[in-house]
Design a protein around this motif. Sequence first.
Motif, PDB file in Angstrom:
ATOM      1  N   SER A  66       0.925  -1.174   0.034  1.00 25.36           N
ATOM      2  CA  SER A  66      -0.022  -0.168  -0.206  1.00 25.36           C
ATOM      3  C   SER A  66       0.900   1.442  -0.151  1.00 25.36           C
ATOM      4  CB  SER A  66      -1.071  -0.096   1.001  1.00 25.36           C
ATOM      5  OG  SER A  66      -0.755   0.841   2.083  1.00 25.36           O
ATOM      6  N   MET A  67       1.989   1.155   0.519  1.00 26.92           N
ATOM      7  CA  MET A  67       2.873   2.404   0.668  1.00 26.92           C
ATOM      8  C   MET A  67       3.506   2.507  -0.878  1.00 26.92           C
ATOM      9  SD  MET A  67       5.277   1.721   3.969  1.00 26.92           S
ATOM     10  CE  MET A  67       4.305   1.279   5.649  1.00 26.92           C
ATOM     11  N   VAL A  68       4.015   1.392  -1.459  1.00 23.08           N
ATOM     12  CA  VAL A  68       4.549   1.461  -2.830  1.00 23.08           C
ATOM     13  C   VAL A  68       3.321   1.879  -3.900  1.00 23.08           C
ATOM     14  CG1 VAL A  68       5.607   0.054  -4.505  1.00 23.08           C
ATOM     15  CG2 VAL A  68       6.391  -0.275  -2.143  1.00 23.08           C
ATOM     16  N   LEU A  69       2.308   1.603  -3.839  1.00 21.76           N
ATOM     17  CA  LEU A  69       1.411   1.883  -4.728  1.00 21.76           C
ATOM     18  C   LEU A  69       0.704   3.627  -4.544  1.00 21.76           C
ATOM     19  CD1 LEU A  69       1.682  -0.938  -5.794  1.00 21.76           C
ATOM     20  CD2 LEU A  69      -0.755  -1.149  -5.901  1.00 21.76           C
ATOM     21  N   ASN A  70       0.981   3.690  -3.228  1.00 20.73           N
ATOM     22  CA  ASN A  70      -0.069   5.187  -2.929  1.00 20.73           C
ATOM     23  C   ASN A  70       1.133   6.290  -2.457  1.00 20.73           C
ATOM     24  OD1 ASN A  70      -2.716   4.186  -3.036  1.00 20.73           O
ATOM     25  ND2 ASN A  70      -2.051   2.927  -1.617  1.00 20.73           N
ATOM     26  N   ASP A  71       2.076   6.255  -2.023  1.00 15.69           N
ATOM     27  CA  ASP A  71       3.021   7.248  -1.430  1.00 15.69           C
ATOM     28  C   ASP A  71       4.077   7.453  -2.545  1.00 15.69           C
ATOM     29  OD1 ASP A  71       1.450   6.752   0.655  1.00 15.69           O
ATOM     30  OD2 ASP A  71       3.023   5.632   1.942  1.00 15.69           O
ATOM     31  N   SER A  72       4.445   8.794  -2.614  1.00 11.36           N
ATOM     32  CA  SER A  72       5.432   9.138  -3.668  1.00 11.36           C
ATOM     33  C   SER A  72       6.855   8.954  -3.043  1.00 11.36           C
ATOM     34  CB  SER A  72       5.197  10.436  -4.069  1.00 11.36           C
ATOM     35  OG  SER A  72       5.820  11.375  -3.150  1.00 11.36           O
ATOM     36  N   MET A  73       7.901   8.475  -3.666  1.00 13.62           N
ATOM     37  CA  MET A  73       9.238   8.195  -2.991  1.00 13.62           C
ATOM     38  C   MET A  73      10.161   8.139  -4.257  1.00 13.62           C
ATOM     39  SD  MET A  73       8.332   4.221  -2.150  1.00 13.62           S
ATOM     40  CE  MET A  73       6.933   4.423  -1.440  1.00 13.62           C
ATOM     41  N   ASP A  74      11.486   8.163  -3.975  1.00  9.35           N
ATOM     42  CA  ASP A  74      12.456   8.083  -5.044  1.00  9.35           C
ATOM     43  C   ASP A  74      12.589   6.390  -5.349  1.00  9.35           C
ATOM     44  OD1 ASP A  74      14.319   7.222  -2.958  1.00  9.35           O
ATOM     45  OD2 ASP A  74      15.823   7.542  -4.341  1.00  9.35           O
ATOM     46  N   PRO A  75      13.261   6.290  -6.619  1.00  8.33           N
ATOM     47  CA  PRO A  75      13.105   5.160  -7.146  1.00  8.33           C
ATOM     48  C   PRO A  75      13.865   4.148  -6.206  1.00  8.33           C
ATOM     49  CG  PRO A  75      13.725   6.699  -8.842  1.00  8.33           C
ATOM     50  CD  PRO A  75      13.574   7.337  -7.582  1.00  8.33           C
ATOM     51  N   MET A  76      15.054   4.625  -5.527  1.00  9.18           N
ATOM     52  CA  MET A  76      15.764   3.447  -4.665  1.00  9.18           C
ATOM     53  C   MET A  76      14.946   2.936  -3.477  1.00  9.18           C
ATOM     54  SD  MET A  76      19.061   3.376  -2.540  1.00  9.18           S
ATOM     55  CE  MET A  76      20.106   4.325  -3.880  1.00  9.18           C
ATOM     56  N   THR A  77      14.070   3.974  -2.796  1.00 10.05           N
ATOM     57  CA  THR A  77      13.429   3.624  -1.753  1.00 10.05           C
ATOM     58  C   THR A  77      12.287   2.818  -2.473  1.00 10.05           C
ATOM     59  OG1 THR A  77      13.617   5.988  -0.757  1.00 10.05           O
ATOM     60  CG2 THR A  77      11.791   4.609   0.111  1.00 10.05           C
ATOM     61  N   GLU A  78      11.676   2.890  -3.486  1.00 10.49           N
ATOM     62  CA  GLU A  78      10.693   1.939  -4.143  1.00 10.49           C
ATOM     63  C   GLU A  78      11.107   0.715  -4.306  1.00 10.49           C
ATOM     64  OE1 GLU A  78       8.001   4.196  -6.828  1.00 10.49           O
ATOM     65  OE2 GLU A  78       8.652   2.857  -8.092  1.00 10.49           O
ATOM     66  N   ALA A  79      12.508   0.543  -4.834  1.00 12.94           N
ATOM     67  CA  ALA A  79      13.135  -0.813  -5.330  1.00 12.94           C
ATOM     68  C   ALA A  79      13.411  -1.591  -3.951  1.00 12.94           C
ATOM     69  CB  ALA A  79      14.381  -0.524  -5.814  1.00 12.94           C
ATOM     70  N   LEU A  80      13.760  -0.681  -2.823  1.00 12.02           N
ATOM     71  CA  LEU A  80      14.062  -1.456  -1.551  1.00 12.02           C
ATOM     72  C   LEU A  80      12.770  -2.015  -0.784  1.00 12.02           C
ATOM     73  CD1 LEU A  80      16.854   0.997   0.013  1.00 12.02           C
ATOM     74  CD2 LEU A  80      17.202  -1.364  -1.026  1.00 12.02           C
ATOM     75  N   LEU A  81      12.051  -1.253  -0.994  1.00 15.47           N
ATOM     76  CA  LEU A  81      10.487  -1.605  -0.267  1.00 15.47           C
ATOM     77  C   LEU A  81       9.960  -2.909  -1.261  1.00 15.47           C
ATOM     78  CD1 LEU A  81       8.700   1.528   0.590  1.00 15.47           C
ATOM     79  CD2 LEU A  81       9.907  -0.098   2.121  1.00 15.47           C
ATOM     80  N   VAL A  82       9.935  -3.047  -2.524  1.00 14.31           N
ATOM     81  CA  VAL A  82       9.333  -4.308  -3.222  1.00 14.31           C
ATOM     82  C   VAL A  82      10.456  -5.221  -2.758  1.00 14.31           C
ATOM     83  CG1 VAL A  82       8.144  -2.982  -5.039  1.00 14.31           C
ATOM     84  CG2 VAL A  82      10.368  -3.479  -5.397  1.00 14.31           C
ATOM     85  N   PHE A  83      11.554  -4.865  -2.575  1.00 16.61           N
ATOM     86  CA  PHE A  83      12.258  -6.205  -2.227  1.00 16.61           C
ATOM     87  C   PHE A  83      12.195  -6.727  -0.937  1.00 16.61           C
ATOM     88  CE2 PHE A  83      15.073  -5.882  -6.163  1.00 16.61           C
ATOM     89  CZ  PHE A  83      14.846  -7.262  -6.747  1.00 16.61           C
ATOM     90  N   ALA A  84      12.128  -5.742  -0.036  1.00 14.35           N
ATOM     91  CA  ALA A  84      11.601  -6.159   1.515  1.00 14.35           C
ATOM     92  C   ALA A  84      10.642  -6.875   1.588  1.00 14.35           C
ATOM     93  CB  ALA A  84      11.669  -4.868   2.323  1.00 14.35           C
ATOM     94  N   ALA A  85       9.317  -6.490   0.646  1.00 10.16           N
ATOM     95  CA  ALA A  85       8.205  -7.160   0.734  1.00 10.16           C
ATOM     96  C   ALA A  85       8.453  -8.613   0.141  1.00 10.16           C
ATOM     97  CB  ALA A  85       7.334  -6.486   0.089  1.00 10.16           C
ATOM     98  N   ARG A  86       9.216  -8.800  -0.718  1.00 13.29           N
ATOM     99  CA  ARG A  86       9.484  -9.929  -1.735  1.00 13.29           C
ATOM    100  C   ARG A  86      10.185 -11.027  -0.600  1.00 13.29           C
ATOM    101  NH1 ARG A  86      11.521  -8.287  -6.454  1.00 13.29           N
ATOM    102  NH2 ARG A  86       9.183  -8.218  -6.753  1.00 13.29           N
ATOM    103  N   ARG A  87      11.206 -10.246   0.257  1.00 10.49           N
ATOM    104  CA  ARG A  87      11.775 -11.427   1.167  1.00 10.49           C
ATOM    105  C   ARG A  87      10.938 -11.960   1.977  1.00 10.49           C
ATOM    106  NH1 ARG A  87      16.396 -14.280   1.498  1.00 10.49           N
ATOM    107  NH2 ARG A  87      16.842 -14.543   3.850  1.00 10.49           N
ATOM    108  N   ASP A  88       9.984 -11.256   2.513  1.00 10.63           N
ATOM    109  CA  ASP A  88       9.108 -11.683   3.650  1.00 10.63           C
ATOM    110  C   ASP A  88       8.207 -12.805   2.981  1.00 10.63           C
ATOM    111  OD1 ASP A  88       7.912 -11.443   6.137  1.00 10.63           O
ATOM    112  OD2 ASP A  88       6.300 -10.731   5.322  1.00 10.63           O
ATOM    113  N   HIS A  89       7.712 -12.388   1.585  1.00  8.05           N
ATOM    114  CA  HIS A  89       6.911 -13.318   0.835  1.00  8.05           C
ATOM    115  C   HIS A  89       7.261 -14.589   0.489  1.00  8.05           C
ATOM    116  CE1 HIS A  89       4.457 -13.603  -3.011  1.00  8.05           C
ATOM    117  NE2 HIS A  89       3.719 -14.213  -1.957  1.00  8.05           N
ATOM    118  N   VAL A  90       8.876 -14.596   0.143  1.00  8.76           N
ATOM    119  CA  VAL A  90       9.497 -15.776  -0.199  1.00  8.76           C
ATOM    120  C   VAL A  90       9.729 -16.643   1.107  1.00  8.76           C
ATOM    121  CG1 VAL A  90      11.793 -16.467  -0.923  1.00  8.76           C
ATOM    122  CG2 VAL A  90      10.655 -14.536  -2.069  1.00  8.76           C
ATOM    123  N   GLN A  91      10.115 -15.850   2.030  1.00  9.23           N
ATOM    124  CA  GLN A  91      10.236 -17.034   3.202  1.00  9.23           C
ATOM    125  C   GLN A  91       8.829 -17.519   3.701  1.00  9.23           C
ATOM    126  OE1 GLN A  91      13.178 -14.477   5.920  1.00  9.23           O
ATOM    127  NE2 GLN A  91      14.448 -16.380   5.211  1.00  9.23           N
TER     128      GLN A  91
END
Length: 210
Positions: free
Chosen positions: A51-76
Amino acid sequence: MSGLFISFEGIDGAGKSTHIQALADALRDQGKAVTLTREPGGTPLAEQLRSMVLNDSMDPMTEALLVFAARRDHVQRVIVPALARGDVVLCDRFTDATFAYQGGGRGFDWQVLRQLEQWVQSLGAALLQPHTTVWFDLPPAVAAERLAGARVPDKFESQPIAFFENVAAGYARRQAEDPARFARINAHQTPAVVWHDVHAALCARGVLRT
Ligand code: TYD
């Protein structure tokens, strides 16, 4: 791991969602246990990050780190346990979307994304990757027409066509880097013909029985 990991990709408006559901039904009809999930998301923590990634404005690196953080939790928490049980995991978007959207669309460094991919998807010595990635390929102008007025657009859906041209180029680059993993589907056809092609591609890869 005895399961099978399948991801679905494409620009917004490419029409993947209905086909993912149809595929889940077809696999269950053939006696398979199916885990249906999505990214960003798939766990309570990852859904909050979504919901943060889809709604809040942020710089590209922050966006990349958040999607990978989400991915790590999802993978595990979801993907690896499901594959260990022997499920077919159907994932609505995975890491190719990060290369396409944050890499292609936002212009974030491709090589840094590769490093993050290595970190986040390492399982001991192996790298978790989909067995097959079904890529719904559609010209961005057609996708924009389909999306127009369909619903309230999120942060990505409200981007101009030029952004989606870059996202599409990101997908094409990912396919070129690992062509055997991709089943490219021409999504500029009627839903029935697209489904026929998805079904045929997955039969050819031994995922579905004819
Ligand atoms: P989408 O999968 O299209 O879901 P819905 O059908 O509910 O709109 O939306 C997810 C959005 O997130 C999509 O615009 C692509 C974007 N996204 C990224 O930018 N990076 C990523 O790594 C992932 C997985 C998605």
